[in-house]
Design a protein around this motif. Structure first.
Motif, PDB file in Angstrom:
ATOM      1  N   GLU A  41     -18.902 -15.247 -18.962  1.00  0.00           N
ATOM      2  CA  GLU A  41     -17.983 -16.383 -19.049  1.00  0.00           C
ATOM      3  C   GLU A  41     -17.709 -16.973 -17.665  1.00  0.00           C
ATOM      4  N   ASN A  42     -17.427 -16.110 -16.714  1.00  0.00           N
ATOM      5  CA  ASN A  42     -17.109 -16.578 -15.365  1.00  0.00           C
ATOM      6  C   ASN A  42     -18.322 -17.183 -14.666  1.00  0.00           C
ATOM      7  N   GLU A  43     -19.501 -16.654 -14.937  1.00  0.00           N
ATOM      8  CA  GLU A  43     -20.714 -17.238 -14.359  1.00  0.00           C
ATOM      9  C   GLU A  43     -20.970 -18.635 -14.920  1.00  0.00           C
ATOM     10  N   VAL A  44     -20.688 -18.832 -16.204  1.00  0.00           N
ATOM     11  CA  VAL A  44     -20.832 -20.158 -16.820  1.00  0.00           C
ATOM     12  C   VAL A  44     -19.861 -21.130 -16.161  1.00  0.00           C
ATOM     13  N   VAL A  45     -18.620 -20.702 -15.977  1.00  0.00           N
ATOM     14  CA  VAL A  45     -17.613 -21.549 -15.334  1.00  0.00           C
ATOM     15  C   VAL A  45     -18.046 -21.889 -13.911  1.00  0.00           C
ATOM     16  N   SER A  46     -18.544 -20.901 -13.191  1.00  0.00           N
ATOM     17  CA  SER A  46     -18.988 -21.113 -11.818  1.00  0.00           C
ATOM     18  C   SER A  46     -20.114 -22.150 -11.759  1.00  0.00           C
ATOM     19  N   LYS A  47     -21.048 -22.062 -12.690  1.00  0.00           N
ATOM     20  CA  LYS A  47     -22.150 -23.036 -12.731  1.00  0.00           C
ATOM     21  C   LYS A  47     -21.643 -24.429 -13.089  1.00  0.00           C
ATOM     22  N   GLU A  48     -20.653 -24.499 -13.962  1.00  0.00           N
ATOM     23  CA  GLU A  48     -20.077 -25.798 -14.330  1.00  0.00           C
ATOM     24  C   GLU A  48     -19.413 -26.446 -13.116  1.00  0.00           C
ATOM     25  N   PHE A  49     -18.767 -25.631 -12.286  1.00  0.00           N
ATOM     26  CA  PHE A  49     -18.108 -26.161 -11.084  1.00  0.00           C
ATOM     27  C   PHE A  49     -19.120 -26.838 -10.156  1.00  0.00           C
ATOM     28  N   GLU A  50     -20.344 -26.328 -10.113  1.00  0.00           N
ATOM     29  CA  GLU A  50     -21.374 -26.896  -9.246  1.00  0.00           C
ATOM     30  C   GLU A  50     -21.707 -28.342  -9.622  1.00  0.00           C
ATOM     31  N   HIS A  51     -21.501 -28.682 -10.893  1.00  0.00           N
ATOM     32  CA  HIS A  51     -21.848 -30.023 -11.382  1.00  0.00           C
ATOM     33  C   HIS A  51     -20.694 -31.022 -11.258  1.00  0.00           C
ATOM     34  N   LEU A  52     -19.523 -30.534 -10.871  1.00  0.00           N
ATOM     35  CA  LEU A  52     -18.349 -31.408 -10.780  1.00  0.00           C
ATOM     36  C   LEU A  52     -18.270 -32.098  -9.423  1.00  0.00           C
ATOM     37  N   ILE A  58      -9.355 -30.405 -12.485  1.00  0.00           N
ATOM     38  CA  ILE A  58      -9.571 -29.086 -13.088  1.00  0.00           C
ATOM     39  C   ILE A  58      -8.219 -28.558 -13.518  1.00  0.00           C
ATOM     40  N   PHE A  59      -8.184 -28.040 -14.739  1.00  0.00           N
ATOM     41  CA  PHE A  59      -6.939 -27.507 -15.269  1.00  0.00           C
ATOM     42  C   PHE A  59      -7.127 -26.045 -15.637  1.00  0.00           C
ATOM     43  N   LYS A  60      -6.074 -25.284 -15.388  1.00  0.00           N
ATOM     44  CA  LYS A  60      -6.090 -23.854 -15.698  1.00  0.00           C
ATOM     45  C   LYS A  60      -5.030 -23.616 -16.780  1.00  0.00           C
ATOM     46  N   LEU A  61      -5.406 -22.870 -17.794  1.00  0.00           N
ATOM     47  CA  LEU A  61      -4.488 -22.556 -18.874  1.00  0.00           C
ATOM     48  C   LEU A  61      -3.629 -21.360 -18.463  1.00  0.00           C
ATOM     49  N   GLU A  70      -6.705 -27.494  -7.727  1.00  0.00           N
ATOM     50  CA  GLU A  70      -7.703 -28.075  -6.826  1.00  0.00           C
ATOM     51  C   GLU A  70      -9.048 -27.394  -7.086  1.00  0.00           C
ATOM     52  N   LYS A  71     -10.135 -28.139  -6.904  1.00  0.00           N
ATOM     53  CA  LYS A  71     -11.462 -27.579  -7.155  1.00  0.00           C
ATOM     54  C   LYS A  71     -11.729 -26.369  -6.263  1.00  0.00           C
ATOM     55  N   GLY A  72     -11.409 -26.460  -4.984  1.00  0.00           N
ATOM     56  CA  GLY A  72     -11.637 -25.344  -4.060  1.00  0.00           C
ATOM     57  C   GLY A  72     -10.916 -24.083  -4.486  1.00  0.00           C
ATOM     58  N   GLU A  73      -9.683 -24.256  -4.923  1.00  0.00           N
ATOM     59  CA  GLU A  73      -8.886 -23.108  -5.376  1.00  0.00           C
ATOM     60  C   GLU A  73      -9.495 -22.504  -6.644  1.00  0.00           C
ATOM     61  N   ALA A  74      -9.893 -23.362  -7.577  1.00  0.00           N
ATOM     62  CA  ALA A  74     -10.481 -22.890  -8.830  1.00  0.00           C
ATOM     63  C   ALA A  74     -11.796 -22.165  -8.573  1.00  0.00           C
ATOM     64  N   VAL A  75     -12.633 -22.737  -7.709  1.00  0.00           N
ATOM     65  CA  VAL A  75     -13.910 -22.109  -7.363  1.00  0.00           C
ATOM     66  C   VAL A  75     -13.663 -20.748  -6.715  1.00  0.00           C
ATOM     67  N   GLY A  76     -12.702 -20.689  -5.801  1.00  0.00           N
ATOM     68  CA  GLY A  76     -12.360 -19.429  -5.133  1.00  0.00           C
ATOM     69  C   GLY A  76     -11.856 -18.378  -6.107  1.00  0.00           C
ATOM     70  N   ASN A  77     -11.020 -18.815  -7.062  1.00  0.00           N
ATOM     71  CA  ASN A  77     -10.492 -17.872  -8.061  1.00  0.00           C
ATOM     72  C   ASN A  77     -11.610 -17.283  -8.917  1.00  0.00           C
ATOM     73  N   VAL A  78     -12.529 -18.139  -9.337  1.00  0.00           N
ATOM     74  CA  VAL A  78     -13.630 -17.655 -10.173  1.00  0.00           C
ATOM     75  C   VAL A  78     -14.538 -16.725  -9.365  1.00  0.00           C
ATOM     76  N   LYS A  79     -14.798 -17.081  -8.111  1.00  0.00           N
ATOM     77  CA  LYS A  79     -15.628 -16.240  -7.247  1.00  0.00           C
ATOM     78  C   LYS A  79     -14.981 -14.855  -7.071  1.00  0.00           C
ATOM     79  N   ASN A  80     -13.672 -14.848  -6.800  1.00  0.00           N
ATOM     80  CA  ASN A  80     -12.950 -13.575  -6.644  1.00  0.00           C
ATOM     81  C   ASN A  80     -12.983 -12.762  -7.932  1.00  0.00           C
ATOM     82  N   ARG A  81     -12.799 -13.444  -9.059  1.00  0.00           N
ATOM     83  CA  ARG A  81     -12.813 -12.764 -10.343  1.00  0.00           C
ATOM     84  C   ARG A  81     -14.185 -12.126 -10.585  1.00  0.00           C
ATOM     85  N   LEU A  82     -15.255 -12.859 -10.253  1.00  0.00           N
ATOM     86  CA  LEU A  82     -16.605 -12.309 -10.414  1.00  0.00           C
ATOM     87  C   LEU A  82     -16.822 -11.085  -9.520  1.00  0.00           C
TER      88      LEU A  82
END
Length: 124
Positions: A41-52, A58-61, A70-82
């Motif tokens: 799931e997180n890898e899919v999200v990370s790949k989607e971020f590359e296309h934005l 970007i919204f977080k539930l 912010e995109k940078g924050e979201a990308v960082g969060n997903v990277k850390n989670r991975l």
């Protein structure tokens, strides 16, 4: 206490220990499967971020609310989670290996005890 009843008690104890190992192994396998799912799931999200675009919304539930991020924050969060998921996968893999080895050893011990028990009951 006869040697037969001692053997029977040991067989029962070892059998319970083997069942407990199998239960722990099953729990670890389930945890590994959940981690695989989270990783995908997180890898899919990370790949989607590359296309934005950089200014994309970007919204977080969070609970029932969508919070803008912010995109940078979201990308960082997903990277850390991975990274955390990958570390946890490594830990679970080691645990699975350890439990599998213990289980195989216990299975061998049980087989040997069962043979001894059968031999002892055949003689009696």
């Amino acid at each position: 206490m006869s040697s037969l009843s001692v053997l029977e008690a040991k067989l029962e104890t070892e059998s319970r220990a083997f069942q407990q190992l199998q239960k722990e192994l099953s729990t670890a396998i389930e945890a590994r499967q959940r981690l695989d799912s989270q990783q995908q799931e997180n890898e899919v999200v990370s790949k989607e971020f590359e296309h934005l675009e950089d200014d994309a919304s970007i919204f977080k539930l969070i609970g029932p609310v969508l919070v803008k991020q912010e995109k940078g924050e979201a990308v960082g969060n997903v990277k850390n989670r991975l990274e955390l998921i990958n570390k946890e996968i490594e830990r679970i893999e080691k645990q699975l290996q350890d439990l599998t080895e213990k289980s195989e050893k216990k299975k061998g011990e049980l087989a040997q005890l069962q043979m001894q028990f059968q031999q002892a009951t055949g003689k009696a």
